[in-house]
Design a protein around this motif. Structure first.
Motif, PDB file in Angstrom:
ATOM      1  N   CYS A   1       0.489   7.390 -12.859  1.00 13.71           N
ATOM      2  CA  CYS A   1       1.728   7.446 -12.059  1.00 13.71           C
ATOM      3  C   CYS A   1       2.988   7.240 -12.889  1.00 13.71           C
TER       4      CYS A   1
ATOM      5  N   ARG B   1       0.109  -1.140   6.342  1.00 16.29           N
ATOM      6  CA  ARG B   1      -0.316  -1.587   5.010  1.00 16.29           C
ATOM      7  C   ARG B   1       0.300  -0.781   3.883  1.00 16.29           C
TER       8      ARG B   1
ATOM      9  N   THR C   1     -10.373   4.588  10.292  1.00 12.78           N
ATOM     10  CA  THR C   1      -9.063   4.025  10.002  1.00 12.78           C
ATOM     11  C   THR C   1      -8.167   4.226  11.210  1.00 12.78           C
TER      12      THR C   1
HETATM   13  N1  ACO Z   1      -8.261   1.717   7.331  1.00 11.86           N
HETATM   14  C1  ACO Z   1      -8.624   0.580   7.977  1.00 11.86           C
HETATM   15  N2  ACO Z   1      -9.054  -0.513   7.326  1.00 11.86           N
HETATM   16  C2  ACO Z   1      -9.079  -0.462   5.979  1.00 11.86           C
HETATM   17  C3  ACO Z   1      -8.723   0.683   5.258  1.00 11.86           C
HETATM   18  C4  ACO Z   1      -8.286   1.797   5.992  1.00 11.86           C
HETATM   19  N3  ACO Z   1      -7.891   2.958   5.390  1.00 11.86           N
HETATM   20  N4  ACO Z   1      -8.849   0.422   3.946  1.00 11.86           N
HETATM   21  C5  ACO Z   1      -9.301  -0.834   3.836  1.00 11.86           C
HETATM   22  N5  ACO Z   1      -9.445  -1.366   5.069  1.00 11.86           N
HETATM   23  C6  ACO Z   1      -9.901  -2.695   5.417  1.00 11.86           C
HETATM   24  C7  ACO Z   1     -10.713  -3.337   4.337  1.00 11.86           C
HETATM   25  O1  ACO Z   1     -12.059  -2.927   4.382  1.00 11.86           O
HETATM   26  C8  ACO Z   1     -10.544  -4.809   4.666  1.00 11.86           C
HETATM   27  O2  ACO Z   1     -11.405  -5.139   5.706  1.00 11.86           O
HETATM   28  P1  ACO Z   1     -12.143  -6.582   5.735  1.00 11.86           P
HETATM   29  O3  ACO Z   1     -11.021  -7.582   5.818  1.00 11.86           O
HETATM   30  O4  ACO Z   1     -12.982  -6.489   6.956  1.00 11.86           O
HETATM   31  O5  ACO Z   1     -12.904  -6.682   4.455  1.00 11.86           O
HETATM   32  C9  ACO Z   1      -9.115  -4.887   5.201  1.00 11.86           C
HETATM   33  O6  ACO Z   1      -8.778  -3.539   5.598  1.00 11.86           O
HETATM   34  C10 ACO Z   1      -8.117  -5.373   4.202  1.00 11.86           C
HETATM   35  O7  ACO Z   1      -8.309  -4.660   2.979  1.00 11.86           O
HETATM   36  P2  ACO Z   1      -7.443  -4.932   1.706  1.00 11.86           P
HETATM   37  O8  ACO Z   1      -7.896  -4.015   0.608  1.00 11.86           O
HETATM   38  O9  ACO Z   1      -7.374  -6.393   1.414  1.00 11.86           O
HETATM   39  O10 ACO Z   1      -5.999  -4.464   2.241  1.00 11.86           O
HETATM   40  P3  ACO Z   1      -4.629  -4.540   1.551  1.00 11.86           P
HETATM   41  O11 ACO Z   1      -3.664  -5.180   2.436  1.00 11.86           O
HETATM   42  O12 ACO Z   1      -4.750  -5.041   0.129  1.00 11.86           O
HETATM   43  O13 ACO Z   1      -4.209  -3.016   1.470  1.00 11.86           O
HETATM   44  C11 ACO Z   1      -4.155  -1.216  -0.101  1.00 11.86           C
HETATM   45  C12 ACO Z   1      -5.029  -2.084   0.760  1.00 11.86           C
HETATM   46  C13 ACO Z   1      -3.186  -0.446   0.799  1.00 11.86           C
HETATM   47  C14 ACO Z   1      -5.039  -0.245  -0.862  1.00 11.86           C
HETATM   48  C15 ACO Z   1      -3.339  -2.108  -1.073  1.00 11.86           C
HETATM   49  O14 ACO Z   1      -4.204  -2.991  -1.737  1.00 11.86           O
HETATM   50  C16 ACO Z   1      -2.600  -1.314  -2.105  1.00 11.86           C
HETATM   51  O15 ACO Z   1      -1.669  -0.587  -1.804  1.00 11.86           O
HETATM   52  N6  ACO Z   1      -2.982  -1.461  -3.375  1.00 11.86           N
HETATM   53  C17 ACO Z   1      -2.297  -0.736  -4.434  1.00 11.86           C
HETATM   54  C18 ACO Z   1      -2.806   0.666  -4.426  1.00 11.86           C
HETATM   55  C19 ACO Z   1      -2.027   1.556  -5.300  1.00 11.86           C
HETATM   56  O16 ACO Z   1      -0.815   1.487  -5.354  1.00 11.86           O
HETATM   57  N7  ACO Z   1      -2.752   2.442  -5.968  1.00 11.86           N
HETATM   58  C20 ACO Z   1      -2.189   3.472  -6.697  1.00 11.86           C
HETATM   59  C21 ACO Z   1      -1.940   3.092  -8.086  1.00 11.86           C
HETATM   60  S1  ACO Z   1      -1.019   4.309  -8.847  1.00 11.86           S
HETATM   61  C22 ACO Z   1      -2.023   5.432  -9.625  1.00 11.86           C
HETATM   62  O17 ACO Z   1      -2.164   5.366 -10.825  1.00 11.86           O
HETATM   63  C23 ACO Z   1      -2.729   6.487  -8.789  1.00 11.86           C
END
Ligand code: ACO
Length: 333
Positions: free
Chosen positions: A120, A44, A36
């Motif tokens: 949460c 993000r 990462t």
């Molecule tokens: N570092 C680098 N790249 C990453 C990482 C990372 N840590 N994580 C994922 N990627 C990559 C993925 O593999 C993907 O690569 P690809 O395009 O080659 O397939 C790319 O980054 C994009 O991934 P997405 O999952 O589409 O990224 P997104 O913009 O959706 O961001 C995130 C991901 C931050 C997890 C977002 O979806 C999010 O915040 N979701 C909500 C999460 C949340 O709030 N969870 C808690 C809920 S509350 C509870 O009850 C705990």
């Protein structure tokens, strides 16, 4: 200007505090653990660092520290507590309730203590229960805690989740209102159709712990990130709109929005949905990451400490979490 619906305030928060572990895990620390980058995480999620407990610290340890400080601020003794409600998905043990460990630590011998599981949104579910108990005259001194050690159920080989979570605890003492301020309105809702989007699959009655479940990493958080993101944006916005409408106030009358700190983009979308300028939104996701049930009480405590809330201000708390659960609580400070 729309008139404020006349409120009869039943309960109010009289003491607030939080506790986090000392150890900080930065984005650059994570760069050496998984594939990462600081840039990816910041852009993000808005996160920069999070606090992570050591091997010997359990959720009740952080919660007890937060609770002791909150009781002091409220000016009441633990032995006067009637109820201890602990919102957590990372209790010390599957049973008994973590609330009972905290009860023992505090010496709150008179209280009934129990946990609630709403991820949460847990702290807002807890405030809703406390407000109801006080409104019906059943109890007077209630401790509501949101506490998590998500690091203990985070898979540090999974880059899609391990950058997101941190540990912490926040506590609030809820007592009868002085009649001029307090909890204005509470809203809770769940959508069980979305359970599989955010889950720790192992360790319950569906998949009890076995060597196989451990080998398959089923005792860690599994999340469909983009699906959770979309559902969260809708749920948080809907909850904020509902709370304002039911309370009869406009977003321009809010002094501060304190959303669950899961992702800066979800926070921004929620503010946009109720047309609230960003300077009226409290954000500390950069410092703590997502601490689940602890996120809102930590943020509320910091907002008060930083002077972002003054007497008679309206403050809206909004959350979403695994389940899916949603909550909103409108406070008059
Ligand atoms: N570092 C680098 N790249 C990453 C990482 C990372 N840590 N994580 C994922 N990627 C990559 C993925 O593999 C993907 O690569 P690809 O395009 O080659 O397939 C790319 O980054 C994009 O991934 P997405 O999952 O589409 O990224 P997104 O913009 O959706 O961001 C995130 C991901 C931050 C997890 C977002 O979806 C999010 O915040 N979701 C909500 C999460 C949340 O709030 N969870 C808690 C809920 S509350 C509870 O009850 C705990």
């Amino acid at each position: 200007m729309r008139k404020i619906v006349k409120q009869t305030y039943k309960s109010m928060i009289t003491g607030l505090s939080y506790a986090v572990p000392k150890k900080i895990l930065t984005n650059s620390d994570l760069e050496s653990i998984v594939d990462t980058s600081d840039e990816w995480i910041r852009s993000r999620t808005g996160m920069v660092e999070r606090h992570i407990g050591d091997e010997t610290t359990a959720t009740s340890d952080l919660a007890t520290e937060a609770a002791s400080k909150a009781l002091k601020k409220a000016g009441i003794k633990a032995k006067d507590l009637d109820i201890i409600i602990v919102a957590t998905v990372t209790g010390d043990t599957p049973f008994p309730a973590t609330a009972c460990y905290i009860q023992k630590n505090l010496g709150a011998t008179k209280a009934a203590a129990f946990d609630i599981s709403a991820a949460c949104s847990g702290f807002l579910y807890g405030l809703t229960i406390a407000d109801t108990f006080i409104a019906n005259g059943a109890y007077k001194n209630i401790l509501v805690i949101g506490a998590e050690m998500l690091s203990k159920i985070t898979d540090y080989t999974d880059r899609t989740t391990c950058v997101l979570f941190g540990d912490g605890a926040g506590a609030a003492v809820v007592q009868p209102s002085d009649g001029t301020r307090g909890i204005v309105h509470t809203y809770i809702h769940s959508d069980g159709r979305l359970t599989d989007l955010l889950i720790m699959p192992g360790g319950g009655s569906r998949k009890p712990a076995t060597h196989e479940t451990i080998d398959q990493h089923l005792h860690y958080i599994k999340m469909e990130g983009p699906e959770v993101f979309k559902a969260a944006v809708k749920a948080m916005g809907d909850a904020a709109v509902e709370a304002l409408k039911s309370a009869g106030i406009k977003s321009s009358q809010l002094a501060l929005l304190i959303p669950h700190q899961a992702n800066i983009r979800i926070i921004q979308a929620t503010a946009r949905r109720i047309k609230l300028p960003y300077e009226k939104v409290f954000v500390n996701v950069d410092k703590y990451g997502n601490t689940s049930a602890a996120s809102i009480p930590i943020a509320l405590t910091e907002a008060v400490e930083q002077g972002r809330l003054q007497r008679d201000d309206y403050c809206l708390l909004v959350s979403f979490g695994g389940g899916f659960t949603t909550g909103a609580v409108l406070l008059k400070i």
